[in-house]
Write a protein that holds these residues in place. Structure first.
Motif, mmCIF file in Angstrom:
data_model
loop_
_atom_site.group_PDB
_atom_site.id
_atom_site.type_symbol
_atom_site.label_atom_id
_atom_site.label_comp_id
_atom_site.label_asym_id
_atom_site.label_seq_id
_atom_site.Cartn_x
_atom_site.Cartn_y
_atom_site.Cartn_z
ATOM 1 N N PRO A 221 0.826 -1.218 0.000
ATOM 2 C CA PRO A 221 0.000 0.000 0.000
ATOM 3 C C PRO A 221 0.854 1.259 0.000
ATOM 4 C CG PRO A 221 -0.046 -1.042 2.162
ATOM 5 C CD PRO A 221 0.679 -1.979 1.249
ATOM 6 N N HIS A 223 0.838 3.996 1.744
ATOM 7 C CA HIS A 223 1.335 4.548 3.009
ATOM 8 C C HIS A 223 2.556 3.799 3.500
ATOM 9 C CE1 HIS A 223 -1.387 1.326 4.507
ATOM 10 N NE2 HIS A 223 -0.521 1.233 5.485
ATOM 11 N N ARG A 224 2.617 2.475 3.206
ATOM 12 C CA ARG A 224 3.775 1.686 3.647
ATOM 13 C C ARG A 224 4.997 2.028 2.792
ATOM 14 N NH1 ARG A 224 1.108 -2.881 5.673
ATOM 15 N NH2 ARG A 224 1.203 -4.089 3.772
ATOM 16 N N THR A 654 -7.068 7.881 6.268
ATOM 17 C CA THR A 654 -5.881 7.442 5.530
ATOM 18 C C THR A 654 -6.186 6.114 4.848
ATOM 19 O OG1 THR A 654 -4.930 6.129 7.332
ATOM 20 C CG2 THR A 654 -4.470 8.490 7.351
ATOM 21 N N ASN A 655 -5.191 5.583 4.147
ATOM 22 C CA ASN A 655 -5.378 4.284 3.494
ATOM 23 C C ASN A 655 -5.564 3.158 4.497
ATOM 24 O OD1 ASN A 655 -5.079 5.291 0.905
ATOM 25 N ND2 ASN A 655 -2.865 5.116 0.949
ATOM 26 N N PHE A 656 -5.007 3.327 5.688
ATOM 27 C CA PHE A 656 -5.021 2.230 6.659
ATOM 28 C C PHE A 656 -6.092 2.386 7.740
ATOM 29 C CE2 PHE A 656 -1.667 5.281 7.765
ATOM 30 C CZ PHE A 656 -2.052 5.652 9.041
ATOM 31 N N HIS A 671 -8.485 1.117 12.808
ATOM 32 C CA HIS A 671 -7.821 0.475 11.669
ATOM 33 C C HIS A 671 -8.865 0.067 10.639
ATOM 34 C CE1 HIS A 671 -5.637 -2.728 9.455
ATOM 35 N NE2 HIS A 671 -4.609 -1.923 9.656
ATOM 36 N N ILE A 672 -8.456 0.003 9.388
ATOM 37 C CA ILE A 672 -9.387 -0.327 8.310
ATOM 38 C C ILE A 672 -10.147 -1.621 8.585
ATOM 39 C CG2 ILE A 672 -7.574 -1.495 6.957
ATOM 40 C CD1 ILE A 672 -8.976 -0.433 4.423
ATOM 41 N N SER A 673 -9.498 -2.564 9.272
ATOM 42 C CA SER A 673 -10.146 -3.848 9.585
ATOM 43 C C SER A 673 -11.227 -3.703 10.653
ATOM 44 C CB SER A 673 -9.095 -4.860 10.060
ATOM 45 O OG SER A 673 -8.466 -4.401 11.260
#
Length: 754
Positions: A221, A223-224, A654-656, A671-673
């Protein structure tokens, strides 16, 4: 073969899967200087009703292909100047549809510094290299003996073959087909690896997750990738992008080697050397740039989406506001603002430790509210925010009709110290300016936030690591889109807000403000043409987005463009009424038959827009304001416990995942999860900046100031909807509030004998 403007436009239409006529008209309008908001709003017939997103895509794609064409012409001229342009090569160059393909074809002809192959060519070894590449004979050593020369410093067969292999290695590494093959292999199978530089473990603690990390490049991803690149930039991490070397060599060999024997042996040696020394580093550099660009684009898109939500946050509206910039030791700065956001009065109160002058602070707050007929209280969400909110809410004689609202301070300190703030309040300190900004942000977030560099608002992700030019361009595009979607009141707008209006810009915005200051309020939109440097073309671009609520012409308060006033006048004439009658009487509007007013240039899309504007002139597309309150029992991170269910506001996406303010001076992370009971690949599908949500506390790390949150759970949407309460002020409530205020002050004086 794309060698004309017509074919460029054809290519754009094909790539974007859009109607050719619509694209042609859009490109023509853009080339004539029309802005995206203007085209989307006022040229719907010409563009086939394309929206801003489609128009921006056309704008970006036409720029990309035109740049590609310029580079193509430059390369053709360069190769032709070398006398090496063959018809076959020219066709390949014309057929190249990406910059990388174009550069691959140009690479063998590109002027380069002295290389091993250059030296070998100077020694006359090019024919031997050609002999090996042709693979027609296996008498390689015999052929190599012919090139031994003391004069050219080729002393042996081995030296001759080494030089020939240097040439072959360069030729193969510059071959367009080979490069594309390895490039595709990188895209499909590359692994990105990061490891910590020995001895940097402590100083690079924040990159601990990447001390020993690897994953597939095509699933990494953005962001990483940006985090690892930042670690590399700060000399904490070593970052590599690689593919299986043996697989890569086999792929090249299959394309190059067509024989067995000594030629094949020499080619294998040359391929291995060329791959390690030339091709692999080159394609890895490309991949680093390519993935950086993708990560930048994703991060910038996230930033832009968040910024749009923040700019289009619900405004409280034109209300008289008491704004408080909270603080402990230095006190809370209090300012009173009128309905236009003008500073009326200021003071400092000390309701907290160490002074704790609570009674005096209460008296000042109530006196300000009564004296200036204030209708709402705005409190910044920085240091001492919750304590100040608690203090205000604890004033037991405070009229319930006055809402107390915590406002984000993100970027307020940047504004306070800016040239814009100094120009507006030259004799005030930064705390007064900050308080004013907090109050104005409650009344109209968009009008206040345009004064701040978008990068300072705090809704981005690695914004300092991405392409700064691309970031600025995208954020300016978003601000402009939001400003023009809402519309701007011409007689009260700041020059910063005006500068984002379609076609205006900073210089003309200053001219408008100066003209307004010197000549008084504008009476009609047409008066704009008297402003220095305001030409007919700019007027066309900006007029529809500027509002005049007290104009002589009622249409000036709407989004109806002056070029269409005659249509409305004809409608009114046909119904034997005035324009104002059409705007106030629904039954008259029902009698309008839109098809009667269709012409060659004005179609139903424009006519429908006009009718909508007559119904609600200058409507604000933003949602109604909702009051929000944090949990009264939670003020510090130490107050949190796992399992708590709390109201919060989304501050960043954010993406995460999403960051949520739950009122403890430290945002928590969902978190996205944990955003949904079902799998999602994009947090923006669930939450937006400024959204009110309910969250469960799943983890509290007081020492590291980390808060883990979850939004999983049934009935979430229902709970989210119950968080806010719409604010509406009736004249009766305003009178009651004023009466309550007088009673409150009297009660407070009686209570404390003052």
């Amino acid at each position: 073969m794309i060698n004309s403007e017509k074919k460029i436009i054809n290519a754009v239409a094909l790539i974007l899967n859009l109607n050719l006529n619509d694209v042609t008209a859009t490109v023509q309008l853009l080339d004539e200087g029309a802005t995206v908001p203007f085209i989307a709003r006022y040229r719907k017939e010409a563009t086939g009703n394309l929206d801003e997103v489609a128009i921006i895509n056309i704008k970006n794609e036409i720029e990309r292909i035109r740049q590609l064409e310029q580079r193509r012409e430059s390369i053709l001229k360069s190769i032709e100047g070398q006398g090496k342009l063959t018809p076959e090569l020219a066709n390949l160059l014309y057929d190249a549809d990406t910059l990388s393909k174009l550069e691959d074809l140009y690479l063998p002809y590109k002027p380069k510094r002295r290389t091993k192959a250059t030296v070998a060519r100077e020694k006359g070894l090019a024919p031997l290299a050609e002999f090996i590449l042709e693979q027609k004979s296996d008498l390689v050593f015999e052929e190599a003996e012919k090139f031994i020369s003391e004069e050219k410093e080729v002393k042996s067969v081995l030296e001759a073959l080494q030089g020939a292999r240097d040439i072959v290695a360069e030729i193969i590494s510059e071959d367009a087909i080979v490069r594309e093959t390895i490039r595709e292999q990188f895209k499909k199978t590359a692994i990105v690896k990061s490891r910590v530089i020995k001895g940097k473990e402590e100083v690079g603690e924040k990159f601990e997750d990447y001390f020993e990390w690897e994953e597939k490049l095509n699933t990494c991803p953005s962001h990483r990738m940006l985090a690892m690149r930042r670690g590399e930039k700060e000399d904490v991490l070593i970052l590599d992008i690689c593919i299986d070397e043996q697989e890569a060599l086999l792929l090249i060999e299959r394309k190059i080697i067509k024989s067995r024997g000594e030629c094949a042996t020499q080619l294998k040696l040359a391929i291995e050397d060329g791959y390690k020394r030339l091709l692999q580093p080159s394609i890895e550099a490309e991949m680093r740039l390519f993935t950086k660009q993708l990560a930048d684009e994703k991060a910038i898109t996230v930033f832009a989406d968040n910024l749009r939500e923040l700019l289009l946050a619900s405004p409280l509206g034109q209300k008289a506001i008491l704004a408080i910039d909270p603080g402990f030791r230095t006190g809370c700065k209090v300012v009173a603002l009128n309905r236009e956001g003008k500073l009326l009065e200021e003071a400092v109160i000390y309701p907290h430790e160490p002074q704790r002058k609570t009674i005096e602070a209460e008296m000042i707050v109530l006196a300000f509210l009564q004296k200036h007929n204030l209708e709402a209280i705005a409190i910044g969400n920085g240091t001492a925010s919750r304590e100040t909110e608690q203090f205000v809410r604890a004033i037991d004689v405070l009229p319930k009709s006055i809402p107390v609202i915590v406002v984000s301070e993100a970027g307020a300190s940047v504004y306070s110290a800016s040239d814009v703030a100094r120009e507006e309040f030259p004799d005030k300190d930064v705390t007064v300016r900050g308080a004013v900004s907090i109050g104005r942000r409650l009344a109209d977030p968009l009008a206040e936030l345009v004064k701040i560099d978008p990068k300072s608002i705090g809704v981005g992700q690695y914004q300092h690591d991405v392409d700064q030019n691309l970031l600025k361009s995208k954020l300016d595009e978003v601000v402009s889109s939001c400003v023009n979607a809402v519309g701007v009141e011409l007689n009260t707008a700041s020059k910063e807000l005006l500068s984002y209006v379609s076609g205006i810009g900073p210089s003309l915005a200053l001219n408008i403000v100066n003209f307004r200051n010197q000549n008084g309020a504008f009476q009609t939109r047409q008066d704009l043409l008297n402003v220095p440097r305001m030409g007919e073309k700019v007027f066309e671009q900006c007029a529809g987005f500027l509002r005049l609520r007290k104009s002589i012409n009622p249409l000036d308060a709407s989004a109806v463009h002056p070029e269409s006033y005659h249509i409305v006048q004809k409608m009114a004439s046909d119904l034997n009424c005035g324009v104002e009658d059409l705007m106030t009487e629904k039954e008259l509007r029902k009698k309008i038959v839109l098809t009667d007013y269709v012409t060659e240039t004005v179609g139903l899309p424009t006519l429908k827009d006009i009718l909508n504007e007559l119904e609600k002139p200058g409507r604000d597309p933003r949602k109604s304001f909702e009051v929000f309150s944090f949990d009264e029992n939670v003020h510090e991170i130490s107050d949190l416990r796992e399992g708590m269910r709390l109201p919060g506001i989304v501050t960043n996406v954010t993406n995460f995942g999403a960051f949520i303010d739950v009122g403890v001076h430290q945002d928590g992370l969902v978190h996205i999860s944990q955003l949904s009971d079902t799998f999602i690949d994009d947090p923006n599908k669930i939450v937006k900046v400024g959204q009110k949500v309910w969250v469960n506390v799943t983890e509290v790390d007081v020492k590291r100031k980390r808060i883990g949150l979850s939004m999983k759970g049934e009935g979430q949407a229902k709970q989210q909807n119950s968080l806010g309460e719409n604010i509406k002020f009736t004249s009766k409530e305003k009178k009651a509030g004023h009466s309550d205020m007088q009673s409150a002050l009297a009660a407070l004086k009686g209570k404390f004998g003052k």
